[in-house]
Design a protein around this motif. Structure first.
Motif, PDB file in Angstrom:
ATOM      1  N   ASN A 152       0.821  -1.214   0.000  1.00 22.36           N
ATOM      2  CA  ASN A 152       0.000   0.000   0.000  1.00 22.36           C
ATOM      3  C   ASN A 152       0.855   1.264   0.000  1.00 22.36           C
ATOM      4  N   ALA A 153       1.737   1.356  -0.981  1.00 25.47           N
ATOM      5  CA  ALA A 153       2.669   2.480  -1.043  1.00 25.47           C
ATOM      6  C   ALA A 153       2.563   3.203  -2.383  1.00 25.47           C
ATOM      7  N   VAL A 154       2.873   4.486  -2.348  1.00 23.15           N
ATOM      8  CA  VAL A 154       3.064   5.268  -3.565  1.00 23.15           C
ATOM      9  C   VAL A 154       4.552   5.234  -3.883  1.00 23.15           C
ATOM     10  N   ARG A 155       4.888   4.877  -5.126  1.00 24.51           N
ATOM     11  CA  ARG A 155       6.289   4.757  -5.504  1.00 24.51           C
ATOM     12  C   ARG A 155       6.614   5.684  -6.668  1.00 24.51           C
ATOM     13  N   ALA A 278       4.528   4.925   2.239  1.00 24.08           N
ATOM     14  CA  ALA A 278       3.455   4.044   2.700  1.00 24.08           C
ATOM     15  C   ALA A 278       2.701   4.726   3.841  1.00 24.08           C
ATOM     16  N   PRO A 279       1.558   5.349   3.561  1.00 21.51           N
ATOM     17  CA  PRO A 279       0.828   6.091   4.591  1.00 21.51           C
ATOM     18  C   PRO A 279       0.086   5.217   5.585  1.00 21.51           C
ATOM     19  N   GLY A 280       0.055   3.910   5.360  1.00 24.33           N
ATOM     20  CA  GLY A 280      -0.620   2.996   6.272  1.00 24.33           C
ATOM     21  C   GLY A 280      -1.624   2.140   5.540  1.00 24.33           C
ATOM     22  N   PRO A 281      -1.884   0.921   6.039  1.00 21.22           N
ATOM     23  CA  PRO A 281      -2.763  -0.015   5.322  1.00 21.22           C
ATOM     24  C   PRO A 281      -4.204   0.464   5.222  1.00 21.22           C
ATOM     25  N   GLU A 282      -4.610   1.372   6.103  1.00 23.37           N
ATOM     26  CA  GLU A 282      -5.999   1.824   6.101  1.00 23.37           C
ATOM     27  C   GLU A 282      -6.252   2.972   5.127  1.00 23.37           C
ATOM     28  N   VAL A 283      -5.190   3.509   4.537  1.00 21.47           N
ATOM     29  CA  VAL A 283      -5.327   4.650   3.628  1.00 21.47           C
ATOM     30  C   VAL A 283      -5.487   4.151   2.196  1.00 21.47           C
ATOM     31  N   LYS A 412      -3.195  14.528   4.418  1.00 20.75           N
ATOM     32  CA  LYS A 412      -4.530  14.074   4.801  1.00 20.75           C
ATOM     33  C   LYS A 412      -4.497  13.044   5.929  1.00 20.75           C
ATOM     34  N   VAL A 413      -3.378  12.304   6.039  1.00 23.53           N
ATOM     35  CA  VAL A 413      -3.296  11.296   7.096  1.00 23.53           C
ATOM     36  C   VAL A 413      -2.535  11.812   8.312  1.00 23.53           C
ATOM     37  N   GLY A 414      -2.234  13.093   8.303  1.00 22.51           N
ATOM     38  CA  GLY A 414      -1.651  13.710   9.490  1.00 22.51           C
ATOM     39  C   GLY A 414      -0.158  13.688   9.602  1.00 22.51           C
TER      40      GLY A 414
END
Length: 416
Positions: A152-155, A278-283, A412-414
């Motif tokens: 769940n990452a932006v690359r 990787a902002p986290g699995p919930e994002v 957005k995820v803080g």
């Protein structure tokens, strides 16, 4: 100070050279996956060898000698087939193992094709990059370092072809003190000339530096003025992954950044900046950020002058002004250069291991050791304490076509 022979030992990467033999024991990035999306082939020059990377019509990757063994034309212009690459000149076809599988104009009963084989290397994809192994069999496993495989990452992948030897780029990564001056005081000087004032975290004085070997290379640590020894910069540090990769970022904040120095030949290096956020699995990652862009990192302006108002441009200026191959016969190393000395000693030690027929450091042959390799990395890196948006503007990431979207996503995820 080195002798000419010692300098040549560490900088020559062609087939049969001691350093070339060592580097060929590792999986080496040769292209971004995206480079084969619109065309089937790509010319690749790695470790002084001219090769062609291709994807056939079945989706298989191949990396073979660029020149067809028949009449020596370039296979970069070859045509993909179901099981290989067909030479455009006379139709000979070669599979991913380099075996000639068809010679259309030879007699049907001919076994000539069975005796024709060209040089070929195994290739694998991981995290948007294509890696090749150019050493002897059996090939080790392709290391699954955290940034390449985190979910769940932006690359995004920045790159530049630099006209200098790979070693002087790597030695920069074993030199923590340069950050204080080049990226601190010099950065302030350059931006000041433009009428800007920037107080950057890099300017703080180094009170101590240290280097420790670990399973995959060297961990470098620093203690900056005003820091306690409980700080992540000193307690954890970040690694130089042997032989040609630097890992930076703040793993605890979901930022993984690799700098990979791929020797094209003795005087040219393909520099790759690999980033995974990787902002986290919930994002939820937006669809347009699931593709992995490859973008060029410029280092000279329209007049030919170095661009030095960003961190990586400052590094490139120093790497290139050392010359195509740095003259170590006339250098004068000080006490702060102990990391460079440590790295050179490790290179020589690993060359000797290969010459004895042993695996060099970082070799992985057991699948259970290769699921998800977590590299030692500061969670609270002082140099990144200004916040993500400020950091992005000071590094080569400012040239990425998706950087504004990445900053927005983390906001957005803080994560600031």
């Amino acid at each position: 100070m080195m002798s000419q022979e010692q300098n040549k030992l560490l900088t020559s990467v062609g087939p049969g050279t001691p350093m070339g033999n060592l580097l060929r024991r590792y999986w080496i990035p040769v292209a971004a996956t995206s480079e084969l999306e619109k065309k089937a082939t790509k010319k690749v020059r790695i470790l002084c060898e001219d090769l062609v990377l291709y994807r056939d019509l079945s989706g298989n990757l191949g990396l073979i000698n660029e020149k067809c063994p028949h009449r020596k034309v370039s296979l970069v212009y070859g045509m993909p087939e179901k099981d290989g690459l067909r030479c455009q000149y006379h139709g000979w076809c070669f599979n991913q193992h380099g075996q000639c599988t068809e010679q259309p104009n030879e007699p049907e009963t001919s076994t000539f094709k069975n005796r024709i084989k060209t040089k070929a290397y195994p290739v694998q994809e991981m995290g948007g990059l294509i890696f090749a192994y150019m050493g002897p069999d059996p090939a080790p496993l392709l290391p699954r370092f955290d940034g390449f495989v985190v979910g769940n990452a932006v690359r995004m992948i920045g790159n530049a072809v630099l006209p200098c030897n790979w070693l002087q780029i790597m030695e920069n990564s074993l030199d923590p003190i340069h950050t204080e001056w080049l990226h601190g005081h010099y950065h302030a000087y350059v931006t000041g000339l433009k009428g800007e004032t920037q107080e950057v975290a890099f300017q703080r004085k180094h009170n101590k530096i240290a280097f420790d070997s670990f399973e995959y290379g060297i961990v470098k640590r620093r203690l900056l003025e005003g820091q306690s020894e409980d700080s992540d910069d000193w307690r954890i540090g970040h690694p130089v992954v042997f032989p040609f990769m630097l890992a930076v970022g703040s793993g605890g904040l979901g930022s993984y950044q690799f700098q990979i120095r791929v020797p094209i030949d003795d005087e040219t290096t393909w520099h790759v900046w690999y980033m995974a956020y990787a902002p986290g699995p919930e994002v939820a990652i937006p669809d347009h950020l699931k593709e992995i862009p490859l973008y060029n990192v410029p280092y000279r302006d329209e007049t030919g002058e170095f661009i030095t108002d960003y961190i990586d441009g400052q590094d490139i200026m120093c790497w290139l002004t050392q010359g195509s191959i740095a003259d170590r016969m006339d250098e004068r190393l000080g006490t702060t250069d102990k990391g460079i000395i440590y790295y050179r000693q490790m290179l020589k030690k690993e060359i000797e291991k290969v010459e004895r027929g042993e695996d060099p450091i970082g070799t992985i042959r057991n699948e259970k050791d290769n699921q998800f390799i977590v590299l030692p990395l500061e969670r609270k890196k002082h140099h990144f304490s200004d916040g993500f948006e400020s950091v992005f503007k000071r590094f080569q990431t400012r040239f990425s076509p998706i950087i504004d979207d990445v900053v927005d996503l983390f906001g957005k995820v803080g994560v600031k």
